[in-house]
Design a protein around this motif. Structure first.
Motif, PDB file in Angstrom:
ATOM      1  N   GLN A 282     127.612  55.116 -54.485  1.00 55.51           N
ATOM      2  CA  GLN A 282     127.044  54.709 -55.866  1.00 55.51           C
ATOM      3  C   GLN A 282     125.982  53.841 -55.619  1.00 55.51           C
ATOM      4  OE1 GLN A 282     130.516  52.627 -57.628  1.00 55.51           O
ATOM      5  NE2 GLN A 282     131.090  54.427 -58.355  1.00 55.51           N
ATOM      6  N   SER A 283     125.360  53.778 -54.387  1.00 59.34           N
ATOM      7  CA  SER A 283     124.175  52.771 -54.139  1.00 59.34           C
ATOM      8  C   SER A 283     122.924  53.709 -53.822  1.00 59.34           C
ATOM      9  CB  SER A 283     124.310  51.981 -53.018  1.00 59.34           C
ATOM     10  OG  SER A 283     124.496  52.569 -52.030  1.00 59.34           O
ATOM     11  N   ASP A 284     121.966  53.169 -53.703  1.00 58.02           N
ATOM     12  CA  ASP A 284     120.668  53.971 -53.503  1.00 58.02           C
ATOM     13  C   ASP A 284     120.441  54.143 -51.940  1.00 58.02           C
ATOM     14  OD1 ASP A 284     119.762  53.162 -55.682  1.00 58.02           O
ATOM     15  OD2 ASP A 284     118.493  51.432 -55.294  1.00 58.02           O
ATOM     16  N   GLY A 285     121.579  53.670 -51.087  1.00 50.21           N
ATOM     17  CA  GLY A 285     121.705  54.074 -49.913  1.00 50.21           C
ATOM     18  C   GLY A 285     121.841  55.416 -49.578  1.00 50.21           C
TER      19      GLY A 285
ATOM     20  N   THR B 263     121.087  50.341 -46.924  1.00 50.50           N
ATOM     21  CA  THR B 263     120.501  51.531 -47.051  1.00 50.50           C
ATOM     22  C   THR B 263     119.816  52.429 -46.140  1.00 50.50           C
ATOM     23  OG1 THR B 263     118.575  49.987 -47.316  1.00 50.50           O
ATOM     24  CG2 THR B 263     119.970  50.213 -49.511  1.00 50.50           C
TER      25      THR B 263
ATOM     26  N   SER C 216     120.579  58.159 -50.631  1.00 51.81           N
ATOM     27  CA  SER C 216     119.242  58.846 -50.221  1.00 51.81           C
ATOM     28  C   SER C 216     119.221  58.886 -48.762  1.00 51.81           C
ATOM     29  CB  SER C 216     118.041  58.425 -51.120  1.00 51.81           C
ATOM     30  OG  SER C 216     117.968  56.973 -50.746  1.00 51.81           O
TER      31      SER C 216
END
Ligand code: ANZ
Ligand code: ZN
Length: 866
Positions: A682-685, A749, A687
Motif C-alpha cells: 500500500q506504500s509508494d515503495g 522504498t 513502484s
C-alpha cells in the motif's frame, strides 16, 4: 485491501483457485526438464486424518513445491491403501458394506487433505479397493505365478480364533496375541499361497548398498530381517544308515557336538523314533504344533525335549551321540536339524544341563582351561581349538576366520559336508481368508489343477451382495454363484480361489501406478514408469521400515526381471519422519487422564485420589487422551500456521512435541509477514518493484547492502537446508531472520527493499502456500503476476553476500584485547597496518618490542611482543 490476516478466507479461496487452474497438475513428460517424484506413504482410509499424517504430507509437500519452483517437473500424487480388516469389521458391526464404508472415509479424508493445501495432482488418485486398480494387482499376481514365484503349500499358520483369520507373524505380538483382536493365537494347517521372496534374498540384501539416500537404521533393519548367515551343512549318519543333514554356523565346533536335535516336524522323526519312545515323542510333537514360532524361540525359555531313542555318528570323530527332538529347533530354518554343541552354544548348554547330557569344550580361552562341570554358561568367545583333530591349535574367533574356514575345507575334502549360506527371510504368505481384498485370480479344476484366470477375464470382481456374519470361513467361500465357474482350460465344473490377497500386495506397486494412473489397458506403460521412477524422495513412518519397503523392493525386482521396468530400486531417497507427541498425564499404574478433568495442569493430580500424576510426552493417541485433531488447529489458526509449526518445531526425522505456545508463535510470525507485505503493497515503495532487476550492488547505500545481504543469506541458507538434509526447522528460522531484517529496514522504498519483500514471499511459499499466494497477488502486475507457486525459486546473487566490513580481532600474545571494524577486502599487509594503528594495539604495545605479527586474513591479527 484487507489489512487483517484471515486464514479461513484466503485458504479456501486459493485452494479453489489452484484446483480450477490446474496449478498442481503433473506436467507432461519429455519437455526436457528434470523430473522429481515426491511421494508420501499413502494412508489407510480410516476416515480421519491425524497429526502424524499432517506431518508426513506437509514434509513431502514442501519438497515437491520447492522442486517445482526450481524448474523440475514434479509428480506428487496421493491415494488410498483401501483394502483391509477394519472395513470388514465395520460391516459386521454396523451392516455397512465395506465398499460403501471405505469410499465414504476416502471422501472425508480427501476433503481434510485438501484443507491442508497439499499440492497433489488429484487426477492421479488411486484407491486399491477399486476394480480399476485391483485389476492390475491381479495381473501382477499372475506375473508372479507365471514366473514360478507364486505357489501353494500347506503351512502351519497363525489362527486368530476371534477374527477367524490367518495372521502373519508380525501381526502376532510378543505374547502370542493377535494385534487386532487380542485373541491368543492358535496354530492351524491350511493350504496357503506364498510368494517366493527368498529367491531374491541375496539381491534384496546386496542392493541395500545402492541406497545411500536411506537412513542407516532402516537398511540395518532390512538386513537383519533378511538375516544372511554363512556356515556349513554337515551330513551325519544314523545307526539306521539314514543321512541326517544339519546346518551350523560353527563347523569348527563339530568335535564338541555331544547330541543332535531335530525339529519335531522333521521328516525323519517317525523313522528315528524307537518303539519305547514313540508315545512320549508323539505327545511332544502335538504340543509343539500348538506353539507359535515366537513362543518356541523366546529367549531364556525353559528348554523342553524328548529323546528319539536313536543315535547318530559324528562324522569327524566317529562318536556315537543321541538324537533328540526339541521345539527350539525350527523346521523352516536351515535343515531343521542341528548338532548340539553345549559348551559353545547357550541354547544347547541350557538343554544339556536340563537333560544331563555331556558337555565338551573344544575352544579354550587363552590362559584358562574350561571344565564342563564348572561351566555355568556356554563359552562363545575366542580361543584355541582343542580335542579337534586337524584343527588342534588353530585360533578360533567368534564364528569366522581360520577355524571355520579350516573346518569347511576339511569337510569338503572328506566329503562330509560343504559351506553354505542361509537366510532368515521366509517366503511371503500372501493369502487371506477374508472378503475385503483383491481376489486371487486362480481357478481350481479337478482335471487341470490350479489354472490362472485368463488376463482377458480380469478383473475378478468382488461380489458386492455379500452377507457378513463375522463367523466361520471367508464370506466369499459361501457365495455359490461366484465360486462355481467353468474351468478356463477344459470347461469342466471348477471353483474359484476364495482367498484374497494380503493388503501388502496392494501397496507394493502403487508407486508404479501413479506414473500412469489412468491407464485402462495396462498396470502401466514401461515408458511412463521408467520416466518417473525411481521415486526421488519417499517419506513415511518408521513402522514400514521392514515389510512394506522390502515387499516394494521385491516387486520392483520381479517386474524388472519380467521386462517391465529398467531400474533396480524403487525409492532413491527415504525419509522416515518422527512421531508427533503430546503431553500425557498418567498415574503410576499407567492409567491415562483426560486433561480437562485435571484441576491444575501445572501440578496435576488424580481428581479422585489426589495422588500426583506423571507428565510425559508420548505419541498422540486417543487412548492416551493427548490427540490434537488437525481440524481443530485448522479452524483456529489455518493450515499455513499448522504447517509452519510442524516444520519449525523439529527436524523431520526427529520426534515432535506438540506445543500450543509454539503454534501461537508461528501464527504471530505469519501475521508479521502479512503486515510487512501489506504495508509495502500500500506504500509508494511498490513502484520500486520494477527496479529490482536493475539493482547495482556497487551503487547501494550501506543500509541497502545490509538488507540485501540478509535477503541473499536467506536464499542461500534455505536452499541449502532443503537440498541437504531437509532441515526445515532451520529454514523457518532463516525466514524469521529475513522478516526481522525487513521490519528493521529504515528505507522501505528502495529496490533492495522491494527485492527483500518479493524474495520473502517466494521463499515462504512452499511452507505456507496460501498466505504466500495471497500476498503475491498484491505485489503489482509484474512481479506479482500468476501463481507464486509457478515462480522461479529465488536466485542467489553471491555478490550480495560479500560483506563491506569485517570484525578484526586484535590479540597480544594470543590474548584477545579488542576488535576493530575494517574493510572486508583488506589484504594481509593492510590488516597489519589497521591493527598496528589501532588504539588497542597502541595501548597494549606501548614500550614493547614487536617480535612477530601473525595475520589470519578475515579474522585476526596477533602481536608477539616483549
Ligand atoms: C552348532 C553351533 C555351535 C551353533 C555353536 C552355534 C554356535 P544363525 O546364525 O541364526 O544362522 N540352528 C541351525 N538350524 C536351526 C534351526 N532350524 N532351528 C534352531 N536353531 C538352528 O544360527 C545358526 C545356528 O543356529 C547354527 O549353528 C545352529 O547351531 C542353530 F557354538 O550349530 B549352531
Ligand atoms: Zn480344467
Amino acid at each position: 485491501m484487507e489489512l487483517r490476516y484471515s486464514p479461513a478466507e484466503i485458504e479456501a479461496k486459493w485452494q479453489a483457485y489452484w484446483a480450477k487452474n490446474g496449478v498442481d497438475k503433473t506436467p507432461d513428460a519429455d519437455d526436457g526438464a528434470k523430473k522429481f517424484y515426491a511421494l508420501s506413504m499413502f494412508p489407510y482410509p480410516s476416515g480421519d486424518l491425524h497429526m502424524g499424517h499432517v506431518r508426513n504430507y506437509t514434509i513431502t509437500d514442501v519438497i515437491a513445491r520447492v522442486r517445482r519452483m526450481q524448474g523440475y517437473r514434479v509428480l506428487h500424487p496421493m491415494g488410498w491403501d483401501a483394502f483391509g480388516l477394519p472395513a470388514e469389521n465395520a460391516a459386521i458391526k454396523r451392516g455397512v458394506p465395506p465398499a460403501e464404508w471405505t469410499l465414504k472415509n476416502i471422501a472425508q479424508m480427501r476433503e481434510q487433505l485438501k484443507s491442508l493445501g497439499l499440492s497433489y495432482d488429484w487426477d492421479r488418485e488411486v484407491a486399491t479397493c477399486l476394480p480399476n486398480y485391483y485389476h492390475w494387482t491381479q495381473w501382477i499376481f499372475l506375473q508372479f505365478f507365471d514366473a514360478g514365484l507364486a505357489y501353494q503349500k500347506e503351512a502351519a499358520v497363525n489362527w486368530d480364533p476371534i477374527d477367524q483369520t490367518v495372521l502373519a507373524n508380525e501381526q502376532v505380538d510378543s505374547e502370542g496375541r493377535s494385534w487386532r483382536s487380542g485373541a491368543k493365537v492358535e496354530r492351524k494347517l491350511l493350504r496357503q499361497w506364498f510368494f517366493k521372496i527368498t529367491a531374491y534374498a541375496e539381491q534384496l540384501l546386496t542392493d541395500l548398498d545402492k541406497l545411500p539416500g536411506w537412513p542407516e537404521r532402516v537398511k540395518t533393519m532390512q538386513a537383519n530381517w533378511i538375516g544372511k548367515s554363512t556356515g556349513a551343512q554337515v551330513t551325519f549318519k544314523t545307526e539306521s544308515d539314514d543321512e541326517l543333514v544339519i546346518y551350523t554356523t560353527r563347523p569348527d565346533t563339530l568335535w564338541g557336538a555331544t547330541f543332535m536335535v531335530l525339529s519335531p516336524e522333521h521328516p525323519l522323526m517317525e523313522k528315528l523314533t524307537t518303539k519305547p519312545q514313540s508315545k512320549a515323542v508323539e505327545a511332544y510333537q502335538e504340543a509343539a504344533a500348538n506353539l507359535s514360532t515366537i513362543d518356541r524361540t523366546a529367549e531364556g525359555r525353559e528348554k523342553t525335549g524328548v529323546w528319539t531313542g536313536s543315535y547318530a555318528i559324528n562324522p569327524v570323530n566317529g562318536e556315537k551321540i543321541p538324537i533328540w527332538t526339541a521345539d527350539y529347533v525350527m523346521m523352516d530354518y536351515g535343515t531343521g536339524a542341528i548338532m548340539a554343541v553345549p559348551a559353545h552354544d547357550q541354547r544347547d548348554f541350557a538343554f544339556a544341563r536340563k537333560f544331563e547330557l555331556p558337555i565338551k569344550a573344544v575352544i579354550q580361552p587363552e590362559g584358562e582351561s574350561l571344565g564342563a562341570e564348572a561351566m555355568d554358561v556356554a563359552y562363545a568367545g575366542a580361543g584355541v581349538m582343542v580335542h579337534s583333530g586337524p584343527l588342534d591349535g588353530v585360533m578360533a574367533g567368534k564364528g569366522e576366520g581360520e577355524s571355520v574356514e579350516g573346518a569347511i575345507a576339511y569337510l569338503e575334502k572328506n566329503n562330509l559336508g560343504q559351506g553354505t549360506t542361509n537366510y532368515r527371510l521366509r517366503d511371503w504368505l500372501v493369502s487371506r481368508q477374508r472378503y475385503w481384498g483383491a481376489p486371487i485370480p486362480i481357478i481350481h479344476c479337478s482335471h487341470c489343477g490350479t489354472v490362472p484366470v485368463p488376463t482377458a477375464d480380469l478383473p475378478v470382481k468382488l461380489p458386492d451382495d455379500v452377507e457378513f456374519t463375522g463367523k466361520g470361513a471367508s464370506p466369499l467361500s459361501k457365495m455359490a454363484d461366484w465360486v462355481n465357474v467353468p474351468c478356463p482350460n477344459c470347461q469342466a465344473d471348477a471353483k474359484r480361489e476364495t482367498d484374497t490377497m494380503d493388503t501388502f500386495l496392494d501397496s507394493s506397486w502403487y508407486f508404479l501406478r501413479y506414473a500412469d494412473a489412468n491407464n485402462p489397458e495396462a498396470a502401466f506403460t514401461p515408458d511412463r514408469v521408467n520416466d518417473w521412477l525411481p521415486v526421488d524422495q519417499y517419506v513415511g513412518g518408521i513402522e514400514h521400515a521392514i515389510l512394506h519397503l522390502l515387499y516394494s523392493r521385491f516387486f520392483t525386482k520381479v517386474l524388472r526381471d519380467r521386462g517391465f521396468l529398467n531400474f533396480d530400486e524403487p525409492f532413491q531417497r527415504l525419509l522416515t519422519q518422527g512421531m508427533v507427541q503430546a503431553i500425557t498425564y498418567k498415574n503410576t499404574e499407567g492409567q491415562f487422564f483426560v486433561p480437562a478433568d485435571i484441576a491444575d495442569l501445572d501440578s496435576p493430580t488424580d481428581p479422585e485420589t489426589g495422588d500426583a500424576l506423571q507428565v510425559s510426552y508420548e505419541k498422540m493417541s486417543k487412548s492416551k487422551f493427548n490427540g490434537v485433531p488437525p481440524a481443530e488447529v485448522l479452524a483456529k489458526y489455518g493450515a499455513d500456521t499448522a504447517r509452519m509449526f510442524i516444520l519449525f518445531k523439529s527436524p523431520p526425522e526427529k520426534d515432535l512435541e506438540w506445543d500450543d505456545a509454539d503454534v501461537e508463535g508461528q501464527y504471530r510470525f505469519l501475521n508479521r509477514v502479512w503486515r510487512a507485505v501489506m504495508e509495502f503493497a500500500q506504500s509508494d515503495g511498490v513502484s520500486a518493484l520494477k527496479a529490482i532487476d536493475g539493482i547495482q550492488q556497487s551503487d547501494l547505500s550501506k543500509a541497502d547492502k545490509a538488507l540485501r545481504r540478509a535477503t541473499h543469506t536467506a536464499i542461500k541458507e534455505i536452499t541449502e537446508d532443503i537440498e541437504g538434509d531437509y532441515q526445515f526447522n532451520t529454514a523457518v528460522s532463516e525466514l524469521m531472520k529475513l522478516s526481522n531484517a525487513i521490519n528493521e529496514a529504515a528505507d522501505k522504498t528502495s529496490p533492495a527493499f522491494a527485492e527483500s519483500i518479493c524474495t520473502l514471499v517466494r521463499l515462504i511459499a512452499p511452507f505456507a502456500p496460501h498466505i504466500a499466494e495471497e500476498l503475491w497477488s498484491y505485489l503489482g502486475s509484474d512481479p506479482g503476476e500468476g501463481s507464486v507457486h509457478q515462480q522461479p525459486w529465488p536466485q542467489l546473487d553471491p555478490a550480495a553476500l560479500v560483506a563491506d566490513e569485517i570484525t578484526l580481532v586484535i590479540q597480544i600474545m594470543g590474548k584477545t584485547r579488542g576488535t576493530l571494524q575494517v574493510p572486508a577486502g583488506a589484504d594481509k599487509a593492510a590488516l597489519e597496518t589497521y591493527a598496528r594503528e589501532s588504539e588497542i594495539a597502541q595501548r597494549y604495545l606501548a614500550g614493547k618490542e614487536i617480535k612477530k605479527v601473525i595475520v589470519v586474513p578475515g579474522k585476526l591479527v596477533n602481536f608477539v611482543a616483549v
